[in-house]
Design a protein around this motif. Sequence first.
Motif, PDB file in Angstrom:
ATOM      1  N   VAL A   3       0.940  -1.286  -0.160  1.00 17.12           N
ATOM      2  CA  VAL A   3      -0.067  -0.037   0.156  1.00 17.12           C
ATOM      3  C   VAL A   3       0.939   1.275  -0.111  1.00 17.12           C
ATOM      4  CG1 VAL A   3      -1.918  -1.169   1.434  1.00 17.12           C
ATOM      5  CG2 VAL A   3      -0.166   0.371   2.625  1.00 17.12           C
ATOM      6  N   SER A   4       0.291   2.219  -0.068  1.00 15.79           N
ATOM      7  CA  SER A   4       0.979   3.831  -0.048  1.00 15.79           C
ATOM      8  C   SER A   4       0.968   4.143   1.036  1.00 15.79           C
ATOM      9  CB  SER A   4       0.236   4.745  -1.256  1.00 15.79           C
ATOM     10  OG  SER A   4      -0.746   5.031  -0.652  1.00 15.79           O
ATOM     11  N   LEU A   5       1.886   5.280   1.376  1.00 17.33           N
ATOM     12  CA  LEU A   5       1.924   5.877   2.941  1.00 17.33           C
ATOM     13  C   LEU A   5       0.592   6.204   3.177  1.00 17.33           C
ATOM     14  CD1 LEU A   5       5.474   7.602   3.108  1.00 17.33           C
ATOM     15  CD2 LEU A   5       4.788   5.255   3.544  1.00 17.33           C
ATOM     16  N   HIS A   6      -0.249   6.938   2.419  1.00 17.39           N
ATOM     17  CA  HIS A   6      -1.573   7.407   2.484  1.00 17.39           C
ATOM     18  C   HIS A   6      -2.425   6.418   3.151  1.00 17.39           C
ATOM     19  CE1 HIS A   6      -0.285  11.305   0.884  1.00 17.39           C
ATOM     20  NE2 HIS A   6      -0.052  10.710  -0.268  1.00 17.39           N
ATOM     21  N   GLN A   7      -2.246   4.923   2.607  1.00 23.91           N
ATOM     22  CA  GLN A   7      -3.140   3.962   3.121  1.00 23.91           C
ATOM     23  C   GLN A   7      -2.706   3.306   4.225  1.00 23.91           C
ATOM     24  OE1 GLN A   7      -2.845   2.196  -1.033  1.00 23.91           O
ATOM     25  NE2 GLN A   7      -5.153   2.479  -1.177  1.00 23.91           N
ATOM     26  N   ALA A   8      -1.506   3.606   4.701  1.00 24.56           N
ATOM     27  CA  ALA A   8      -0.612   2.816   5.679  1.00 24.56           C
ATOM     28  C   ALA A   8      -1.043   3.058   7.100  1.00 24.56           C
ATOM     29  CB  ALA A   8       0.780   2.569   5.540  1.00 24.56           C
ATOM     30  N   LEU A   9      -1.444   4.066   7.473  1.00 24.47           N
ATOM     31  CA  LEU A   9      -1.740   4.550   8.883  1.00 24.47           C
ATOM     32  C   LEU A   9      -2.659   3.491   9.504  1.00 24.47           C
ATOM     33  CD1 LEU A   9      -1.206   6.702  11.081  1.00 24.47           C
ATOM     34  CD2 LEU A   9      -3.663   7.838  10.184  1.00 24.47           C
ATOM     35  N   GLY A  10      -2.174   3.117  10.795  1.00 26.91           N
ATOM     36  CA  GLY A  10      -2.737   2.116  11.607  1.00 26.91           C
ATOM     37  C   GLY A  10      -2.473   0.753  11.055  1.00 26.91           C
ATOM     38  N   ARG A  11      -1.748   0.398   9.975  1.00 33.16           N
ATOM     39  CA  ARG A  11      -1.774  -0.905   9.652  1.00 33.16           C
ATOM     40  C   ARG A  11      -0.542  -1.493  10.318  1.00 33.16           C
ATOM     41  NH1 ARG A  11      -4.697  -0.915   4.756  1.00 33.16           N
ATOM     42  NH2 ARG A  11      -4.297  -3.260   4.403  1.00 33.16           N
ATOM     43  N   ILE A  12      -0.355  -2.971  10.161  1.00 32.55           N
ATOM     44  CA  ILE A  12       0.817  -3.550  10.749  1.00 32.55           C
ATOM     45  C   ILE A  12       2.017  -3.855   9.669  1.00 32.55           C
ATOM     46  CG2 ILE A  12       1.740  -5.571  11.898  1.00 32.55           C
ATOM     47  CD1 ILE A  12      -0.360  -3.749  13.515  1.00 32.55           C
ATOM     48  N   LEU A  13       3.117  -3.516   9.852  1.00 27.30           N
ATOM     49  CA  LEU A  13       4.198  -3.632   8.897  1.00 27.30           C
ATOM     50  C   LEU A  13       4.378  -4.994   8.673  1.00 27.30           C
ATOM     51  CD1 LEU A  13       5.875  -1.734   7.303  1.00 27.30           C
ATOM     52  CD2 LEU A  13       7.662  -1.806   9.058  1.00 27.30           C
ATOM     53  N   ALA A  14       4.798  -5.463   7.483  1.00 27.41           N
ATOM     54  CA  ALA A  14       4.969  -6.972   7.259  1.00 27.41           C
ATOM     55  C   ALA A  14       6.601  -7.372   6.503  1.00 27.41           C
ATOM     56  CB  ALA A  14       3.912  -7.416   6.102  1.00 27.41           C
ATOM     57  N   GLU A  15       7.140  -6.119   6.807  1.00 23.26           N
ATOM     58  CA  GLU A  15       8.652  -6.169   6.401  1.00 23.26           C
ATOM     59  C   GLU A  15       9.425  -5.432   7.194  1.00 23.26           C
ATOM     60  OE1 GLU A  15       9.213  -4.774   2.472  1.00 23.26           O
ATOM     61  OE2 GLU A  15       7.847  -3.146   2.571  1.00 23.26           O
ATOM     62  N   ASP A  16      10.736  -5.464   7.244  1.00 25.06           N
ATOM     63  CA  ASP A  16      11.801  -4.822   7.859  1.00 25.06           C
ATOM     64  C   ASP A  16      11.945  -3.524   6.676  1.00 25.06           C
ATOM     65  OD1 ASP A  16      11.879  -6.254  10.202  1.00 25.06           O
ATOM     66  OD2 ASP A  16      13.869  -6.752   9.491  1.00 25.06           O
ATOM     67  N   ILE A  17      12.207  -2.325   7.447  1.00 26.34           N
ATOM     68  CA  ILE A  17      12.493  -1.037   6.292  1.00 26.34           C
ATOM     69  C   ILE A  17      13.909  -0.660   6.656  1.00 26.34           C
ATOM     70  CG2 ILE A  17      11.773   1.323   5.787  1.00 26.34           C
ATOM     71  CD1 ILE A  17       9.769  -0.938   4.917  1.00 26.34           C
TER      72      ILE A  17
END
Length: 211
Positions: free
Chosen positions: A27-41
């Motif tokens: 997803v884009s950053l605009h859609q990522a708020l509140g989501r659970i990250l699925a990868e190390d950044i």
Amino acid sequence: MSDRPVSSDEALQIVLSAARRLPPVTVSLHQALGRILAEDITAPDPLPPYPASIKDGYAVVASDGPGDYPVITESRAGNDGLGVVVTPGTVAYITTGGPVPDGADAVVQVEDTKLLLDSSNKSRQVRILKGTSPGVDIRPMGSDIAKGDIVLKSGGRLGPPEIGLLATVGVITVKVYPIPTIAVLSTGDELVEPTVGCLARGQVGELLYLP
């Protein structure tokens, strides 16, 4: 099957043992708020990406010491600071966050300087009032985040600070776990369709909840 009542904790463990994690989606950053990250950044570049001034002042050659010097260029936040080299006997005006020009190895804060104005109240010279040492008031390249550093770990929730950090390191899309659709369906002999006009003794209307 045992007739022993099941506690809420036991029921939760039963549900979790049967649940399967949904595959990640991008997803884009605009859609990522509140989501659970699925990868190390990891940081694709160092931050700051260049030696940057900590204060407004003048980029100097530290060994020059106090004295009067011509101001040969300006380096402000937002420009690349390339093309002009500060050599011994010269200085460059610099703002907070501005890239330190090549050749300069320290910054003297503006409070420790004095502009030397001519008859038209213009000046291309400055008086350095105090000596300094190499590295003073300069943020080295990568001093905040080094290239390749893990800035966020998989499994963390993305709140406003995390979204800001992603934008800072130039990440515009991320892999996150989808939000599951949950349905709550009540069952029992006492339940009847909600279309029933009048409930009989011992009956309750059926509840179906779909978010």
